[in-house]
Design a protein around this motif. Structure first.
Motif, PDB file in Angstrom:
ATOM      1  N   PHE A 234      39.606  46.295  33.022  1.00  0.00           N
ATOM      2  CA  PHE A 234      38.932  45.454  33.997  1.00  0.00           C
ATOM      3  C   PHE A 234      39.785  45.295  35.246  1.00  0.00           C
ATOM      4  N   GLU A 235      41.072  45.076  35.041  1.00  0.00           N
ATOM      5  CA  GLU A 235      42.002  44.912  36.159  1.00  0.00           C
ATOM      6  C   GLU A 235      42.153  46.218  36.929  1.00  0.00           C
ATOM      7  N   LYS A 236      42.144  47.326  36.230  1.00  0.00           N
ATOM      8  CA  LYS A 236      42.348  48.634  36.821  1.00  0.00           C
ATOM      9  C   LYS A 236      41.173  49.073  37.706  1.00  0.00           C
ATOM     10  N   THR A 237      39.962  48.683  37.313  1.00  0.00           N
ATOM     11  CA  THR A 237      38.790  49.140  38.058  1.00  0.00           C
ATOM     12  C   THR A 237      38.723  48.573  39.463  1.00  0.00           C
ATOM     13  N   GLY A 238      39.206  47.361  39.661  1.00  0.00           N
ATOM     14  CA  GLY A 238      39.212  46.768  40.996  1.00  0.00           C
ATOM     15  C   GLY A 238      37.838  46.295  41.436  1.00  0.00           C
ATOM     16  N   GLU A 239      37.811  45.539  42.487  1.00  0.00           N
ATOM     17  CA  GLU A 239      36.557  44.957  43.006  1.00  0.00           C
ATOM     18  C   GLU A 239      35.569  46.019  43.446  1.00  0.00           C
ATOM     19  N   GLU A 240      36.033  47.047  44.166  1.00  0.00           N
ATOM     20  CA  GLU A 240      35.117  48.037  44.731  1.00  0.00           C
ATOM     21  C   GLU A 240      34.390  48.873  43.688  1.00  0.00           C
ATOM     22  N   ASP A 241      34.982  49.008  42.500  1.00  0.00           N
ATOM     23  CA  ASP A 241      34.356  49.816  41.446  1.00  0.00           C
ATOM     24  C   ASP A 241      33.365  49.036  40.604  1.00  0.00           C
ATOM     25  N   ARG A 242      33.366  47.724  40.715  1.00  0.00           N
ATOM     26  CA  ARG A 242      32.500  46.922  39.850  1.00  0.00           C
ATOM     27  C   ARG A 242      31.102  46.881  40.357  1.00  0.00           C
TER      28      ARG A 242
ATOM     29  N   THR B 145      41.751  30.580  33.506  1.00  0.00           N
ATOM     30  CA  THR B 145      41.793  32.041  33.591  1.00  0.00           C
ATOM     31  C   THR B 145      40.517  32.644  33.028  1.00  0.00           C
ATOM     32  N   LYS B 146      40.069  32.122  31.912  1.00  0.00           N
ATOM     33  CA  LYS B 146      38.841  32.613  31.275  1.00  0.00           C
ATOM     34  C   LYS B 146      37.648  32.462  32.215  1.00  0.00           C
ATOM     35  N   GLU B 147      37.510  31.284  32.822  1.00  0.00           N
ATOM     36  CA  GLU B 147      36.404  31.041  33.746  1.00  0.00           C
ATOM     37  C   GLU B 147      36.464  31.974  34.949  1.00  0.00           C
ATOM     38  N   GLU B 148      37.668  32.204  35.492  1.00  0.00           N
ATOM     39  CA  GLU B 148      37.825  33.104  36.634  1.00  0.00           C
ATOM     40  C   GLU B 148      37.400  34.519  36.281  1.00  0.00           C
ATOM     41  N   ILE B 149      37.854  34.999  35.143  1.00  0.00           N
ATOM     42  CA  ILE B 149      37.531  36.365  34.735  1.00  0.00           C
ATOM     43  C   ILE B 149      36.041  36.513  34.476  1.00  0.00           C
ATOM     44  N   LEU B 150      35.454  35.575  33.752  1.00  0.00           N
ATOM     45  CA  LEU B 150      34.019  35.660  33.469  1.00  0.00           C
ATOM     46  C   LEU B 150      33.193  35.570  34.750  1.00  0.00           C
ATOM     47  N   ALA B 151      33.675  34.834  35.762  1.00  0.00           N
ATOM     48  CA  ALA B 151      32.962  34.726  37.032  1.00  0.00           C
ATOM     49  C   ALA B 151      33.012  36.047  37.810  1.00  0.00           C
ATOM     50  N   GLU B 152      34.050  36.836  37.587  1.00  0.00           N
ATOM     51  CA  GLU B 152      34.194  38.118  38.282  1.00  0.00           C
ATOM     52  C   GLU B 152      33.306  39.212  37.695  1.00  0.00           C
ATOM     53  N   ILE B 153      32.857  39.056  36.487  1.00  0.00           N
ATOM     54  CA  ILE B 153      32.015  40.080  35.846  1.00  0.00           C
ATOM     55  C   ILE B 153      30.626  40.011  36.480  1.00  0.00           C
ATOM     56  N   PRO B 154      30.120  41.136  36.972  1.00  0.00           N
ATOM     57  CA  PRO B 154      28.786  41.135  37.584  1.00  0.00           C
ATOM     58  C   PRO B 154      27.715  40.659  36.601  1.00  0.00           C
ATOM     59  N   LYS B 155      26.723  39.966  37.132  1.00  0.00           N
ATOM     60  CA  LYS B 155      25.664  39.393  36.293  1.00  0.00           C
ATOM     61  C   LYS B 155      24.893  40.463  35.518  1.00  0.00           C
ATOM     62  N   ASP B 156      24.709  41.652  36.107  1.00  0.00           N
ATOM     63  CA  ASP B 156      23.962  42.680  35.375  1.00  0.00           C
ATOM     64  C   ASP B 156      24.719  43.160  34.133  1.00  0.00           C
ATOM     65  N   TYR B 157      26.043  43.030  34.111  1.00  0.00           N
ATOM     66  CA  TYR B 157      26.812  43.358  32.907  1.00  0.00           C
ATOM     67  C   TYR B 157      26.893  42.168  31.954  1.00  0.00           C
ATOM     68  N   SER B 158      27.174  40.996  32.512  1.00  0.00           N
ATOM     69  CA  SER B 158      27.316  39.823  31.643  1.00  0.00           C
ATOM     70  C   SER B 158      25.996  39.435  30.988  1.00  0.00           C
ATOM     71  N   SER B 159      24.877  39.851  31.555  1.00  0.00           N
ATOM     72  CA  SER B 159      23.577  39.562  30.923  1.00  0.00           C
ATOM     73  C   SER B 159      23.410  40.365  29.632  1.00  0.00           C
TER      74      SER B 159
END
Length: 128
Positions: A120-128, A68-82
């Motif tokens: 994070f769940e609430k924002t959805g894919e389109e808002d990220r 679950t952790k890996e999935e969630i971290l993979a969904e975070i855009p690189k410009d934020y995770s950087s």
């Protein structure tokens, strides 16, 4: 040279009792946690769970958490995770304060992580 605190103050450290009549040390946390673990082990034995069964279940839960952790971290855009593990400034109440950008798993399970997960769940894919 290490000098025991009692020789400086003339007082010996005494253990305190909390409201549940359990002995706690000066920090209170370690012995209280031990007491909880002992109670949990006793409850598991009374339910008939073997040590091996409990260990297998723990490993399953740990594996599921890691996936679950890996999935969630993979969904975070690189410009934020950087930004994770960086220091910056944020405006709050007409002032700028220093902040540290951390990832959702840089802290232990707590209310802050739960709030982040809900947002994070609430924002959805389109808002990220």
């Amino acid at each position: 040279i290490v000098v025991p605190k009692e020789s400086i103050t003339g007082k010996k450290k005494r253990k305190k009792r909390n409201s549940n009549k359990e002995l706690i040390g000066d920090d209170g946390v370690e012995e209280e946690t031990k007491t909880k673990r002992v109670k949990q082990k006793k409850a598991n034995r009374e339910k008939g769970f073997s040590k091996a069964f409990i260990q297998r279940e723990h490993e399953k839960m740990k594996e599921q958490f890691e996936l679950t952790k890996e999935e969630i971290l993979a969904e975070i855009p690189k410009d934020y995770s950087s930004w994770f593990h960086q220091i910056g400034f944020a405006k709050w109440a007409k002032s700028h304060y220093p902040v540290m950008f951390i990832g959702p798993y840089d802290i232990g399970p707590c209310e802050a992580r739960n709030i982040w997960a809900k947002m994070f769940e609430k924002t959805g894919e389109e808002d990220r």
